[in-house]
Design a protein around this motif. Structure first.
Motif, short mmCIF file in Angstrom:
data_model
loop_
_atom_site.label_atom_id
_atom_site.label_comp_id
_atom_site.label_asym_id
_atom_site.label_seq_id
_atom_site.Cartn_x
_atom_site.Cartn_y
_atom_site.Cartn_z
N ILE A 6 0.58 -1.05 -0.05
CA ILE A 6 0.04 0.18 0.13
C ILE A 6 0.71 1.29 -0.03
O ILE A 6 1.67 1.42 0.71
CB ILE A 6 -0.98 -0.24 1.27
CG1 ILE A 6 -1.45 -1.24 1.34
CG2 ILE A 6 -1.81 1.19 1.38
CD1 ILE A 6 -2.47 -1.62 0.22
N ASN A 7 0.78 2.19 -1.04
CA ASN A 7 1.82 3.09 -1.05
C ASN A 7 1.09 4.42 -1.09
O ASN A 7 1.75 5.55 -1.45
CB ASN A 7 2.59 3.04 -2.33
CG ASN A 7 1.76 3.37 -3.83
OD1 ASN A 7 0.62 3.71 -3.52
ND2 ASN A 7 2.45 3.48 -4.85
N GLN A 8 -0.24 4.78 -0.56
CA GLN A 8 -0.82 5.83 -0.62
C GLN A 8 -1.74 5.80 0.79
O GLN A 8 -2.01 4.94 1.06
CB GLN A 8 -1.97 6.11 -1.88
CG GLN A 8 -1.28 6.21 -3.17
CD GLN A 8 -2.41 6.40 -4.23
OE1 GLN A 8 -3.26 7.12 -3.88
NE2 GLN A 8 -1.98 6.33 -5.39
N LEU A 9 -1.88 7.11 1.21
CA LEU A 9 -2.68 7.27 2.40
C LEU A 9 -4.00 7.25 2.36
O LEU A 9 -4.73 6.66 3.01
CB LEU A 9 -2.40 8.88 3.06
CG LEU A 9 -3.32 9.19 4.26
CD1 LEU A 9 -2.89 8.16 5.28
CD2 LEU A 9 -2.79 10.61 4.74
N ASP A 10 -4.53 7.77 1.11
CA ASP A 10 -6.02 7.70 0.77
C ASP A 10 -6.17 7.27 -0.53
O ASP A 10 -5.57 7.91 -1.62
CB ASP A 10 -6.60 9.15 1.01
CG ASP A 10 -6.81 9.45 2.45
OD1 ASP A 10 -7.14 8.56 3.22
OD2 ASP A 10 -6.23 10.41 2.90
N TYR A 11 -7.00 6.39 -0.78
CA TYR A 11 -7.39 5.96 -2.09
C TYR A 11 -8.81 6.33 -2.30
O TYR A 11 -9.64 6.38 -1.31
CB TYR A 11 -7.40 4.28 -2.25
CG TYR A 11 -5.93 3.76 -2.22
CD1 TYR A 11 -5.21 3.80 -3.44
CD2 TYR A 11 -5.43 3.11 -1.16
CE1 TYR A 11 -3.89 3.22 -3.42
CE2 TYR A 11 -4.23 2.72 -1.16
CZ TYR A 11 -3.28 2.73 -2.27
OH TYR A 11 -2.22 2.09 -2.50
N PRO A 12 -9.39 6.28 -3.60
CA PRO A 12 -10.87 6.32 -3.65
C PRO A 12 -11.46 5.42 -2.94
O PRO A 12 -11.16 4.39 -2.82
CB PRO A 12 -11.00 6.31 -5.33
CG PRO A 12 -9.64 6.57 -5.74
CD PRO A 12 -8.77 6.15 -4.70
N ALA A 13 -12.68 5.66 -2.40
CA ALA A 13 -13.42 4.78 -1.17
C ALA A 13 -13.46 3.27 -2.00
O ALA A 13 -13.38 2.15 -1.37
CB ALA A 13 -14.90 5.46 -1.12
N SER A 14 -14.12 3.14 -3.32
CA SER A 14 -14.22 1.84 -3.86
C SER A 14 -12.83 1.21 -3.78
O SER A 14 -13.05 -0.25 -3.59
CB SER A 14 -14.88 2.09 -5.16
OG SER A 14 -13.88 2.84 -6.01
N LEU A 15 -11.76 1.84 -4.15
CA LEU A 15 -10.43 0.97 -4.19
C LEU A 15 -10.16 0.77 -2.99
O LEU A 15 -9.23 -0.47 -2.68
CB LEU A 15 -9.36 1.86 -4.86
CG LEU A 15 -8.23 1.22 -5.03
CD1 LEU A 15 -8.15 -0.15 -5.85
CD2 LEU A 15 -7.11 2.06 -5.67
N GLY A 26 -3.52 -14.77 7.00
CA GLY A 26 -2.47 -15.14 6.37
C GLY A 26 -1.57 -14.27 5.50
O GLY A 26 -0.40 -14.03 5.17
N ASP A 27 -2.37 -13.19 5.01
CA ASP A 27 -1.75 -12.14 4.01
C ASP A 27 -0.92 -11.33 4.70
O ASP A 27 -1.15 -11.26 5.98
CB ASP A 27 -2.79 -11.64 3.24
CG ASP A 27 -3.54 -12.20 2.04
OD1 ASP A 27 -3.11 -13.37 1.64
OD2 ASP A 27 -4.48 -11.71 1.49
N GLN A 28 -0.10 -10.49 4.03
CA GLN A 28 0.57 -9.45 4.66
C GLN A 28 0.52 -8.28 3.89
O GLN A 28 0.45 -8.27 2.73
CB GLN A 28 2.19 -10.04 4.71
CG GLN A 28 2.47 -11.34 5.59
CD GLN A 28 3.74 -11.87 5.40
OE1 GLN A 28 4.69 -11.33 4.51
NE2 GLN A 28 4.18 -12.63 6.37
N VAL A 29 0.44 -7.22 4.65
CA VAL A 29 0.49 -5.82 4.15
C VAL A 29 1.62 -4.95 4.47
O VAL A 29 2.18 -4.99 5.68
CB VAL A 29 -0.94 -5.09 4.85
CG1 VAL A 29 -0.96 -3.68 4.38
CG2 VAL A 29 -2.09 -5.79 4.37
N LEU A 30 2.33 -4.34 3.54
CA LEU A 30 3.25 -3.67 3.69
C LEU A 30 3.05 -2.15 3.40
O LEU A 30 2.48 -1.65 2.08
CB LEU A 30 4.36 -3.89 2.69
CG LEU A 30 5.77 -3.17 2.78
CD1 LEU A 30 6.51 -3.05 4.17
CD2 LEU A 30 6.90 -3.76 1.67
#
Length: 95
Positions: A6-15, A26-30
């Motif tokens: 994830i490289n943005q603070l805010d995305y459009p609501a749907s995204l 089990g997924d990982q978020v960076l």
């Protein structure tokens, strides 16, 4: 395990909804670049997401240093550890 970057603070609501709903146990978020700020501005929401989706959250030490901030949760990674995590993942998804 899939790695979501994830490289943005805010995305459009749907995204924003799409990437959060795509998470599986089990997924990982960076959190990278401006995405790192989610760990500060949306701390409560991110902690809830970690618990509900059973994921692991990471951020880059270099981003934390650049912003001069220290999150109270998540695992800090060096750039080398980031590369290792990327290669260890079954799939990489950049949002």
């Amino acid at each position: 395990m899939r790695l979501h970057q994830i490289n943005q603070l805010d995305y459009p609501a749907s995204l924003e909804t799409t990437w959060q709903n795509s998470l599986q146990a089990g997924d990982q978020v960076l959190l990278i670049e401006d995405g790192f700020l989610k760990s500060i501005q949306y701390a409560e929401k991110m902690q809830t997401l970690i618990k509900e989706k059973e994921i692991t959250l990471y951020y880059l030490q270099s981003d934390a240093a650049a912003y001069g901030l220290s999150p109270t949760f998540g695992i800090a990674l060096t750039d080398e550890e980031w590369v290792e995590l990327t290669f260890a993942a079954e799939a990489n998804i950049s949002w």
